[in-house]
Design a protein around this motif. Structure first.
Motif, mmCIF file in Angstrom:
data_model
loop_
_atom_site.group_PDB
_atom_site.id
_atom_site.type_symbol
_atom_site.label_atom_id
_atom_site.label_comp_id
_atom_site.label_asym_id
_atom_site.label_seq_id
_atom_site.Cartn_x
_atom_site.Cartn_y
_atom_site.Cartn_z
ATOM 1 N N SER A 122 -39.977 111.622 -9.593
ATOM 2 C CA SER A 122 -40.363 110.308 -9.090
ATOM 3 C C SER A 122 -41.649 110.436 -8.280
ATOM 4 O O SER A 122 -41.812 111.387 -7.508
ATOM 5 C CB SER A 122 -39.245 109.742 -8.204
ATOM 6 O OG SER A 122 -39.694 108.581 -7.547
ATOM 7 N N PHE A 145 -42.466 108.652 -5.832
ATOM 8 C CA PHE A 145 -42.222 108.243 -4.452
ATOM 9 C C PHE A 145 -41.731 109.415 -3.615
ATOM 10 O O PHE A 145 -41.020 110.290 -4.093
ATOM 11 C CB PHE A 145 -41.194 107.111 -4.396
ATOM 12 C CG PHE A 145 -41.707 105.825 -4.955
ATOM 13 C CD1 PHE A 145 -42.567 105.024 -4.227
ATOM 14 C CD2 PHE A 145 -41.345 105.418 -6.224
ATOM 15 C CE1 PHE A 145 -43.053 103.841 -4.747
ATOM 16 C CE2 PHE A 145 -41.819 104.238 -6.755
ATOM 17 C CZ PHE A 145 -42.677 103.443 -6.011
ATOM 18 N N THR A 160 -40.197 110.427 0.499
ATOM 19 C CA THR A 160 -39.466 109.835 1.613
ATOM 20 C C THR A 160 -40.406 109.586 2.788
ATOM 21 O O THR A 160 -41.522 110.108 2.845
ATOM 22 C CB THR A 160 -38.336 110.765 2.075
ATOM 23 O OG1 THR A 160 -38.922 111.972 2.590
ATOM 24 C CG2 THR A 160 -37.389 111.094 0.937
ATOM 25 N N TYR A 200 -45.075 100.547 -0.088
ATOM 26 C CA TYR A 200 -44.385 99.510 -0.847
ATOM 27 C C TYR A 200 -42.986 99.295 -0.292
ATOM 28 O O TYR A 200 -42.382 100.206 0.261
ATOM 29 C CB TYR A 200 -44.274 99.923 -2.324
ATOM 30 C CG TYR A 200 -45.597 100.308 -2.912
ATOM 31 C CD1 TYR A 200 -46.432 99.349 -3.452
ATOM 32 C CD2 TYR A 200 -46.028 101.625 -2.906
ATOM 33 C CE1 TYR A 200 -47.662 99.689 -3.982
ATOM 34 C CE2 TYR A 200 -47.252 101.984 -3.426
ATOM 35 C CZ TYR A 200 -48.062 101.015 -3.963
ATOM 36 O OH TYR A 200 -49.280 101.355 -4.476
ATOM 37 N N ARG A 255 -41.627 102.629 0.964
ATOM 38 C CA ARG A 255 -41.744 103.684 -0.040
ATOM 39 C C ARG A 255 -43.208 104.073 -0.145
ATOM 40 O O ARG A 255 -44.094 103.225 -0.061
ATOM 41 C CB ARG A 255 -41.219 103.194 -1.382
ATOM 42 C CG ARG A 255 -39.763 102.734 -1.283
ATOM 43 C CD ARG A 255 -39.254 102.243 -2.585
ATOM 44 N NE ARG A 255 -39.034 103.427 -3.421
ATOM 45 C CZ ARG A 255 -38.746 103.367 -4.700
ATOM 46 N NH1 ARG A 255 -38.646 102.216 -5.306
ATOM 47 N NH2 ARG A 255 -38.563 104.459 -5.399
ATOM 48 N N ILE A 265 -46.173 106.611 -2.245
ATOM 49 C CA ILE A 265 -46.496 107.423 -3.414
ATOM 50 C C ILE A 265 -47.414 108.549 -2.939
ATOM 51 O O ILE A 265 -48.468 108.297 -2.352
ATOM 52 C CB ILE A 265 -47.165 106.583 -4.517
ATOM 53 C CG1 ILE A 265 -46.193 105.511 -5.002
ATOM 54 C CG2 ILE A 265 -47.623 107.469 -5.666
ATOM 55 C CD1 ILE A 265 -46.756 104.578 -6.039
ATOM 56 N N LYS A 266 -46.976 109.773 -3.203
ATOM 57 C CA LYS A 266 -47.684 110.936 -2.680
ATOM 58 C C LYS A 266 -49.145 110.969 -3.115
ATOM 59 O O LYS A 266 -50.028 111.208 -2.292
ATOM 60 C CB LYS A 266 -46.973 112.216 -3.118
ATOM 61 C CG LYS A 266 -47.557 113.460 -2.512
ATOM 62 C CD LYS A 266 -46.757 114.686 -2.862
ATOM 63 C CE LYS A 266 -47.340 115.906 -2.173
ATOM 64 N NZ LYS A 266 -46.524 117.104 -2.416
#
Length: 127
Positions: free
Chosen positions: A44, A46, A48, A75, A84, A86-87
């Motif tokens: 994923s 996403f 943490t 997000y 959330r 996104i790296k």
């Protein structure tokens, strides 16, 4: 390939041949399943909140403030409470440099407003 007729005397050879073929088919099937399998949960994009804090070197409250202000890409699920991240987007944000301070933004705004005006003129803004 086993093309000769199978007799009682040749039965052990036929069984060995079939076992080898079944084993080869199982290996091929396993490879095909791995190739067609959906991506695992670990892939994923996403991360943490804790991972985002470690990545940016920020505490959780600062991270949430920046997310709410739109400074960092974040997000929320519709109706959800948790943020959330996104790296890859956080890495791009870090690579783009730090955000401008309020003073830098103000100076840019004044410079933009003063474009085309004579220095010292009636409408010229100075600090």
């Amino acid at each position: 390939m086993f093309t000769t007729p199978v007799t009682f005397d040749r039965l052990p050879e036929a069984v060995v041949y079939l076992i080898e073929r079944v084993s080869a088919l199982q290996d091929e099937l396993r490879e095909l399943r791995n190739a067609l399998a959906p991506p695992s949960k670990d892939s994923s994009p996403f991360i943490t909140t804790k991972e985002a804090c470690q990545l940016l070197g920020e505490c959780k409250n600062t991270l949430y403030e920046k997310a709410r202000a739109g400074i960092i890409p974040a997000y929320k699920n519709p109706g959800g409470k948790s943020w959330r991240f996104i790296k890859s987007e956080l890495l791009e944000y870090m690579a783009s440099g730090k955000p401008k301070s309020q003073q830098e933004k103000y100076d840019e705004m004044v410079a933009e407003m003063n474009k085309g005006l004579r220095p010292g003129g009636r409408n010229f803004l100075s600090r």
